[in-house]
Design a protein around this motif. Sequence first.
Motif, PDB file in Angstrom:
ATOM      1  N   LYS A 191       4.962  -9.813   9.545  1.00  0.00           N
ATOM      2  CA  LYS A 191       3.554  -9.715   9.189  1.00  0.00           C
ATOM      3  C   LYS A 191       3.296  -8.476   8.326  1.00  0.00           C
ATOM      4  O   LYS A 191       2.573  -8.526   7.334  1.00  0.00           O
ATOM      5  CB  LYS A 191       2.702  -9.665  10.462  1.00  0.00           C
ATOM      6  N   ILE A 192       3.928  -7.350   8.701  1.00  0.00           N
ATOM      7  CA  ILE A 192       3.792  -6.115   7.921  1.00  0.00           C
ATOM      8  C   ILE A 192       4.380  -6.304   6.524  1.00  0.00           C
ATOM      9  O   ILE A 192       3.787  -5.913   5.518  1.00  0.00           O
ATOM     10  CB  ILE A 192       4.497  -4.937   8.626  1.00  0.00           C
ATOM     11  N   LEU A 193       5.568  -6.917   6.473  1.00  0.00           N
ATOM     12  CA  LEU A 193       6.249  -7.129   5.197  1.00  0.00           C
ATOM     13  C   LEU A 193       5.440  -8.048   4.296  1.00  0.00           C
ATOM     14  O   LEU A 193       5.282  -7.782   3.087  1.00  0.00           O
ATOM     15  CB  LEU A 193       7.639  -7.720   5.447  1.00  0.00           C
ATOM     16  N   LYS A 194       4.903  -9.110   4.857  1.00  0.00           N
ATOM     17  CA  LYS A 194       4.122 -10.066   4.080  1.00  0.00           C
ATOM     18  C   LYS A 194       2.884  -9.399   3.469  1.00  0.00           C
ATOM     19  O   LYS A 194       2.571  -9.592   2.281  1.00  0.00           O
ATOM     20  CB  LYS A 194       3.701 -11.240   4.961  1.00  0.00           C
ATOM     21  N   LYS A 195       2.181  -8.603   4.276  1.00  0.00           N
ATOM     22  CA  LYS A 195       0.978  -7.931   3.781  1.00  0.00           C
ATOM     23  C   LYS A 195       1.317  -6.915   2.695  1.00  0.00           C
ATOM     24  O   LYS A 195       0.618  -6.807   1.673  1.00  0.00           O
ATOM     25  CB  LYS A 195       0.242  -7.232   4.928  1.00  0.00           C
ATOM     26  N   THR A 196       2.398  -6.168   2.911  1.00  0.00           N
ATOM     27  CA  THR A 196       2.812  -5.166   1.927  1.00  0.00           C
ATOM     28  C   THR A 196       3.151  -5.812   0.596  1.00  0.00           C
ATOM     29  O   THR A 196       2.720  -5.340  -0.471  1.00  0.00           O
ATOM     30  CB  THR A 196       4.030  -4.380   2.444  1.00  0.00           C
ATOM     31  N   LYS A 220       2.165  -8.710  -0.470  1.00  0.00           N
ATOM     32  CA  LYS A 220       0.953  -9.314  -1.033  1.00  0.00           C
ATOM     33  C   LYS A 220       0.139  -8.251  -1.779  1.00  0.00           C
ATOM     34  O   LYS A 220      -0.379  -8.510  -2.876  1.00  0.00           O
ATOM     35  CB  LYS A 220       0.115  -9.935   0.082  1.00  0.00           C
ATOM     36  N   ASP A 221       0.026  -7.058  -1.175  1.00  0.00           N
ATOM     37  CA  ASP A 221      -0.697  -5.963  -1.825  1.00  0.00           C
ATOM     38  C   ASP A 221      -0.031  -5.553  -3.136  1.00  0.00           C
ATOM     39  O   ASP A 221      -0.707  -5.119  -4.077  1.00  0.00           O
ATOM     40  CB  ASP A 221      -0.776  -4.753  -0.889  1.00  0.00           C
ATOM     41  N   LEU A 222       1.300  -5.704  -3.188  1.00  0.00           N
ATOM     42  CA  LEU A 222       2.054  -5.336  -4.390  1.00  0.00           C
ATOM     43  C   LEU A 222       2.138  -6.492  -5.383  1.00  0.00           C
ATOM     44  O   LEU A 222       2.776  -6.362  -6.432  1.00  0.00           O
ATOM     45  CB  LEU A 222       3.471  -4.890  -3.998  1.00  0.00           C
ATOM     46  N   LYS A 223       1.500  -7.626  -4.995  1.00  0.00           N
ATOM     47  CA  LYS A 223       1.520  -8.842  -5.838  1.00  0.00           C
ATOM     48  C   LYS A 223       2.943  -9.351  -6.083  1.00  0.00           C
ATOM     49  O   LYS A 223       3.319  -9.733  -7.194  1.00  0.00           O
ATOM     50  CB  LYS A 223       0.806  -8.586  -7.172  1.00  0.00           C
ATOM     51  N   ILE A 224       3.733  -9.314  -5.002  1.00  0.00           N
ATOM     52  CA  ILE A 224       5.109  -9.825  -5.028  1.00  0.00           C
ATOM     53  C   ILE A 224       5.201 -11.010  -4.077  1.00  0.00           C
ATOM     54  O   ILE A 224       4.660 -10.969  -2.975  1.00  0.00           O
ATOM     55  CB  ILE A 224       6.117  -8.735  -4.593  1.00  0.00           C
ATOM     56  N   GLU A 225       5.877 -12.056  -4.521  1.00  0.00           N
ATOM     57  CA  GLU A 225       6.029 -13.245  -3.672  1.00  0.00           C
ATOM     58  C   GLU A 225       6.719 -12.867  -2.367  1.00  0.00           C
ATOM     59  O   GLU A 225       7.766 -12.223  -2.375  1.00  0.00           O
ATOM     60  CB  GLU A 225       6.857 -14.311  -4.402  1.00  0.00           C
ATOM     61  N   PRO A 226       6.116 -13.241  -1.227  1.00  0.00           N
ATOM     62  CA  PRO A 226       6.655 -12.799   0.048  1.00  0.00           C
ATOM     63  C   PRO A 226       8.037 -13.354   0.391  1.00  0.00           C
ATOM     64  O   PRO A 226       8.385 -14.466   0.008  1.00  0.00           O
ATOM     65  CB  PRO A 226       5.618 -13.283   1.075  1.00  0.00           C
ATOM     66  N   VAL A 227       8.800 -12.557   1.125  1.00  0.00           N
ATOM     67  CA  VAL A 227      10.067 -12.969   1.730  1.00  0.00           C
ATOM     68  C   VAL A 227      10.020 -12.514   3.180  1.00  0.00           C
ATOM     69  O   VAL A 227       9.160 -11.708   3.557  1.00  0.00           O
ATOM     70  CB  VAL A 227      11.297 -12.349   1.018  1.00  0.00           C
ATOM     71  N   THR A 228      10.954 -12.980   3.987  1.00  0.00           N
ATOM     72  CA  THR A 228      11.014 -12.567   5.389  1.00  0.00           C
ATOM     73  C   THR A 228      11.881 -11.327   5.535  1.00  0.00           C
ATOM     74  O   THR A 228      12.535 -10.890   4.588  1.00  0.00           O
ATOM     75  CB  THR A 228      11.584 -13.686   6.263  1.00  0.00           C
TER      76      THR A 228
END
Length: 378
Positions: A286-291, A293-301
């Motif tokens: 959840k922390i990684l996804k939000k970070t 997203k804020d950086l406008k980078i496609e999320p990974v796990t």
Amino acid sequence: MASFQKRGKTWQYCVSAKPKPIRKGGFKTKKEAQVAAAEVEERLRKYNNPRTTKILFDEYFESWIDVYKNDIGDITLNSYRTTLQTIKVNFPGRYLHEINKREYQQFLNDFGSDHAKQTVRKINTHIRACIQEAIEEGIIHIDFTRKARLTGKIESKRPEEKHLNYSESHILLNELYNRKERSIGYYLLILALTSGMRYAELVGLTQKDFNFELNEITINKTWDYKTGKGFMSTKNDPSNRVIKIDIETMKLFKEFFNEITPNSYDLIFVSPTNPNKVLTNEFVNKILKKTLKDLKIEPVTIHGLRHTHASILLYKKISIYYVSERLGHASIDTTLRYYAHVVKELREEDTKNTLDLFQKMLLLESATSEKFVQNKMK
């Protein structure tokens, strides 16, 4: 002949077998260990008899797990057990020598009609490895998994393809380092990206595993973060390793150790509110996804950061042998299989560089010869 040993409050058996002994522990009494060992010995006698041809597919696969997958972690073992259940459902009462390529392909087609291609690939990988052993043992002579076509309902990226590129990982790492208020989850993300460790290895780290003089981390155990059973063995023997970590990350953790809540297990990524003692995979994701997203980078796990680490090393021309050792892979074949997409791109680049190299050599040779002729004419 099996031997038995008491380890703490439980018993362990050891059965002589090739290529290596079969060991298993956790039995409450010696009698339970003896019964389990007797079952393994019976399977070995049955499947090592060259005259035995009628062997049930599911029974052989279960025996294969006991013999060849006895040293893997619980999470990976459960994956093989899931494949075993799939075999029992789809090949009930079927003998190995009766199954042909057409029947096996039909199974993959049917299974893939309501499963992701990634799941079909994993099932096929497990079965194919087992069938290779059956052929070597002379139980069957035809590899019915050869050239099998993988199908799947969902055309999603393979997990190892879900990683950040060099530029994205550079942005993420700087963001994680430069945060003024950094919770414990951010420290885990930093170490995941700079070390390439598996999640169970990360949450299984203790302060004693850090050597700040040599900038090394010893990885020799994991933590069962799903059920909270405690410390567990690593995924395989090569996973027991010592890896070098960059100076800045080690400095960061040396300071962080002063903030860690003391606990009886000496764990680093401890979570007092979680019954399993450590940070959950979901919380960190959840922390990684939000970070991202804020950086406008496609999320990974969080597992994608392990693949990011490996991909970056390979892109930067770090030896694949070193990458394999650093990741704790069972063999370099595992690394080649997981990162075939990276290796393919590097091979194309290497091909171009090779052609350019000899082209330049030939042009240089031609220029040198021409100059030599001109000097002779003078």
